[in-house]
Design a protein around this motif. Structure first.
Motif, mmCIF file in Angstrom:
data_model
loop_
_atom_site.group_PDB
_atom_site.id
_atom_site.type_symbol
_atom_site.label_atom_id
_atom_site.label_comp_id
_atom_site.label_asym_id
_atom_site.label_seq_id
_atom_site.Cartn_x
_atom_site.Cartn_y
_atom_site.Cartn_z
ATOM 1 N N GLU A 73 5.827 4.007 -11.160
ATOM 2 C CA GLU A 73 4.630 4.453 -10.352
ATOM 3 C C GLU A 73 3.953 3.195 -9.717
ATOM 4 O O GLU A 73 3.506 2.597 -10.388
ATOM 5 N N PRO A 74 3.796 3.379 -8.395
ATOM 6 C CA PRO A 74 2.907 2.469 -7.678
ATOM 7 C C PRO A 74 1.564 2.747 -8.159
ATOM 8 O O PRO A 74 1.150 3.809 -8.565
ATOM 9 N N LEU A 75 0.629 1.842 -7.663
ATOM 10 C CA LEU A 75 -0.861 1.824 -8.020
ATOM 11 C C LEU A 75 -1.216 2.482 -6.862
ATOM 12 O O LEU A 75 -1.641 2.239 -5.637
ATOM 13 N N ILE A 76 -1.571 4.131 -7.009
ATOM 14 C CA ILE A 76 -2.183 4.967 -6.208
ATOM 15 C C ILE A 76 -3.295 5.912 -6.903
ATOM 16 O O ILE A 76 -3.903 6.559 -6.091
ATOM 17 N N SER A 77 -3.842 5.233 -7.884
ATOM 18 C CA SER A 77 -4.781 5.879 -8.552
ATOM 19 C C SER A 77 -5.640 5.110 -9.326
ATOM 20 O O SER A 77 -5.063 3.927 -9.870
ATOM 21 N N ARG A 78 -6.825 5.223 -9.575
ATOM 22 C CA ARG A 78 -7.625 4.513 -10.808
ATOM 23 C C ARG A 78 -8.476 5.555 -11.351
ATOM 24 O O ARG A 78 -9.102 6.420 -10.846
ATOM 25 N N ILE A 79 -9.403 4.832 -12.737
ATOM 26 C CA ILE A 79 -10.264 5.503 -13.122
ATOM 27 C C ILE A 79 -11.612 4.879 -12.702
ATOM 28 O O ILE A 79 -11.792 3.670 -12.662
ATOM 29 N N ILE A 99 0.935 -1.286 0.041
ATOM 30 C CA ILE A 99 0.065 -0.010 -0.033
ATOM 31 C C ILE A 99 0.800 1.144 -0.097
ATOM 32 O O ILE A 99 1.889 1.378 0.829
ATOM 33 N N HIS A 100 0.506 2.191 -0.948
ATOM 34 C CA HIS A 100 1.560 3.357 -1.001
ATOM 35 C C HIS A 100 0.539 4.589 -0.726
ATOM 36 O O HIS A 100 -0.569 4.789 -0.855
ATOM 37 N N ALA A 101 1.239 5.658 -0.481
ATOM 38 C CA ALA A 101 0.788 7.022 0.036
ATOM 39 C C ALA A 101 0.185 7.595 -1.340
ATOM 40 O O ALA A 101 0.907 7.770 -2.215
ATOM 41 N N PRO A 102 -1.389 7.914 -1.417
ATOM 42 C CA PRO A 102 -1.685 8.369 -2.781
ATOM 43 C C PRO A 102 -1.149 10.075 -2.930
ATOM 44 O O PRO A 102 -1.154 10.374 -4.129
ATOM 45 N N SER A 103 -0.765 10.712 -1.830
ATOM 46 C CA SER A 103 -0.334 12.085 -1.929
ATOM 47 C C SER A 103 0.411 12.358 -0.908
ATOM 48 O O SER A 103 0.608 11.534 0.155
ATOM 49 N N SER A 104 1.087 13.538 -0.893
ATOM 50 C CA SER A 104 1.931 13.956 0.105
ATOM 51 C C SER A 104 1.000 14.446 1.190
ATOM 52 O O SER A 104 0.044 15.010 1.105
ATOM 53 N N GLY A 105 1.496 14.432 2.572
ATOM 54 C CA GLY A 105 0.957 14.883 3.758
ATOM 55 C C GLY A 105 1.353 14.530 4.843
ATOM 56 O O GLY A 105 2.233 13.726 5.079
ATOM 57 N N ARG A 106 0.539 14.553 5.823
ATOM 58 C CA ARG A 106 0.744 14.465 7.518
ATOM 59 C C ARG A 106 -0.041 13.075 7.673
ATOM 60 O O ARG A 106 -1.252 13.277 7.486
ATOM 61 N N VAL A 107 0.124 12.109 8.173
ATOM 62 C CA VAL A 107 -0.511 11.005 8.821
ATOM 63 C C VAL A 107 -1.243 11.373 10.199
ATOM 64 O O VAL A 107 -0.437 11.945 11.098
ATOM 65 N N ILE A 108 -2.521 11.488 10.342
ATOM 66 C CA ILE A 108 -3.388 12.069 11.256
ATOM 67 C C ILE A 108 -3.768 11.013 12.029
ATOM 68 O O ILE A 108 -4.291 11.301 13.215
#
Length: 514
Positions: free
Chosen positions: A295-301, A84-93
């Protein structure tokens, strides 16, 4: 069980008849001409650690960690799992439980990330040149990228790819049938990204060592067929586009293989045993991105459709995006939705909570109005046989349903319950509106529960027997040790008695004389 190779049997222009099936109203016109839109990064993404068949991924981040786009945040565990990969950058809350995109509404382990709006990439996966890479390198790259089947089953793609070691494969079959009503995400992918899709197919074919690639597309997608037919080869491997009838459930792997090759996969067997491995077209495109660009799988249609949606569309969505955000991007709800489904109307999952996230296997979000849903009252079975004619597996759904309601689950198994693919064709064809699929799913769940309980009981008995055996062995060892000690003590006593008898009596003391 061995089957003959399909090499001499396959005829690309010949399509074979498939039993049963139904023809629901397609309703694809709502989004068929809608080009794929890229949805902006949402403020919050919730990434479940269970988005695939097999074991749940192990979290690699903690609360307040800063993550980058594409960063590995969940490590696959065991032979059947997916990264599992992070879909975007940010902070883990949060790293905790959140409602699953499932009718049960049960919470599952989820990583929640508050995105920073910068969408910053971390280090990408190392790129491969598939023309020079060996099959193991390609499979490892697909595994690192966390790619799963994007047709809905979400089976880890690398695990499936490794079937090349067990079976003699000769054909890679890409499933572009997309037979569910409303859904057009695969259609748009084939139209807009045919070159990348074909390249991904060639990469997988090289890894599998097969000699041909077949892309099966339903006849109601002429633009997609034309786009794909521009390619005759993929990485030097022959490629054919097979046009299959518009019929549900043509997208079922076993039935697609039957339609394209004429070979029927026996019950409980795999298509790989016939030399054919089936992947979704979306999976092939994901492989292209992973191998060529790291590119890992982080998005889809995802197809967002239904009369309750203001602007039906095909949208490229980051994994973990809340369903409510996707609907809002499409203009929100034009009217109250009678039912919201993840997937198609035949096999999709109804949801109540729109905060649940899009996951790797989410191909559609349908908000159906009351006019689009069947509201017929359930009536008694009239044994008309419509369900039998519709069943693509040749089963007798009315008989299975009768045995289930009589409590005879074993009898239902005998007449084919475990061969049911839960496509819903029988329920669609039933004039009495009997919820056959729900009954079959319930029965399978009861059987699984019974088998699990039986397994637990057997395991408990085994452990109890093993404990008794250990205790008996310990007791026997103690008895033997006690017997040995008794023998040793008796031997020492005898030895001491013999020694005392052999010694002469002491001489009388001089002081004792008179």
């Amino acid at each position: 069980m061995a089957f003959p190779s399909l090499g001499s049997l396959f005829r690309p222009s010949q399509i074979f008849a498939v039993r049963g099936g139904v023809h629901p109203e397609p309703r694809k016109h709502l989004t068929a001409e809608a080009e794929v839109l890229d949805m902006p990064v949402p403020p919050l993404v919730r990434v479940p650690l269970q988005q695939h068949s097999g074991a749940m991924a192990e979290p690699l981040v903690r609360r307040d960690d800063i993550v980058l786009k594409g960063q590995l945040i969940g490590q696959a565990r065991g032979a059947m799992s997916a990264n599992i990969h992070a879909p975007s950058s940010g902070r883990v809350i949060a790293v905790g439980h959140f409602t699953a995109p499932h009718p049960s509404n049960l919470p599952i382990p989820t990583i929640t990330i508050r995105t920073d709006g910068q969408d910053r990439w971390g280090p990408r996966l190392p790129r491969l040149r598939p023309e020079d890479a060996d099959p193991d390198e390609i499979a490892a790259q697909i595994e690192r990228a966390g790619i799963v089947g994007l047709g809905g089953a979400a089976f880890p793609a690398a695990v499936k790819l490794n079937q090349r070691r067990k079976y003699a494969l000769d054909t890679l079959l890409l499933n572009g049938a997309e037979c569910e009503p409303y859904l057009t995400c695969d259609d748009r992918l084939m139209r807009e990204h045919a070159e990348g899709l074909v390249d991904g197919a060639g990469i997988m074919a090289r890894a599998l060592g097969v000699s041909r690639i077949v892309i099966a597309v339903e006849a109601n997608k002429p633009e997609a067929i034309a786009a794909l037919r521009r390619f005759r080869h993929a990485l030097g491997i022959a490629l054919t586009v097979a046009v299959v009838p518009t019929q549900y459930p043509m997208g079922s792997a076993k039935h697609l293989v039957l339609a394209v090759t004429g070979k029927e996969t026996p019950a409980r067997a795999r298509t790989a045993e016939l030399g054919v491995l089936v992947y979704n077209v979306g999976t092939a495109h994901a492989v292209h991105l992973a191998v060529r660009y790291g590119e890992p799988l982080i998005s889809r249609i995802v197809t967002v459709s239904g009369r309750a949606i203001t602007r039906p569309a095909n949208v490229r969505v980051l994994i973990g995006t809340p369903v409510a955000d996707v609907i809002a991007f499409c203009g929100g709800l034009a009217e109250a939705a009678d039912r919201v489904l993840l997937g198609g109307p035949m096999m999709g999952l109804p949801i109540q909570n729109l905060r649940v996230p899009v996951v790797k296997g989410t191909c559609g979000i349908l908000a159906l109005s009351a006019a689009e849903t069947r509201a017929s009252a359930q009536m008694p079975c009239i044994r008309c046989g419509s369900c039998v004619q519709a069943c693509p597996c040749g089963l007798t759904p009315f008989e299975m349903n009768a045995r289930i309601h009589a409590g005879d689950l074993e009898g239902a198994v005998k007449v084919g319950l475990m061969d049911c693919i839960a496509c819903g064709a029988c329920a669609f064809a039933c004039p009495s509106s009997i919820p056959l699929v729900q009954a079959f799913d319930h029965a399978k769940g009861k059987l699984a529960e019974t088998q699990s309980r039986r397994h637990q009981q057997e395991e408990t008995r085994r452990l109890a027997a093993a404990r008794q055996a250990r205790e008996a062995a310990i007791a026997e060892a103690k008895r033997q040790a006690m017997a040995r000690r008794k023998v040793e003590m008796a031997a020492r006593k005898v030895a001491q008695t013999g020694a005392a008898a052999a010694d002469p009596p002491p001489a009388p003391s001089a002081q004792a004389a008179p």
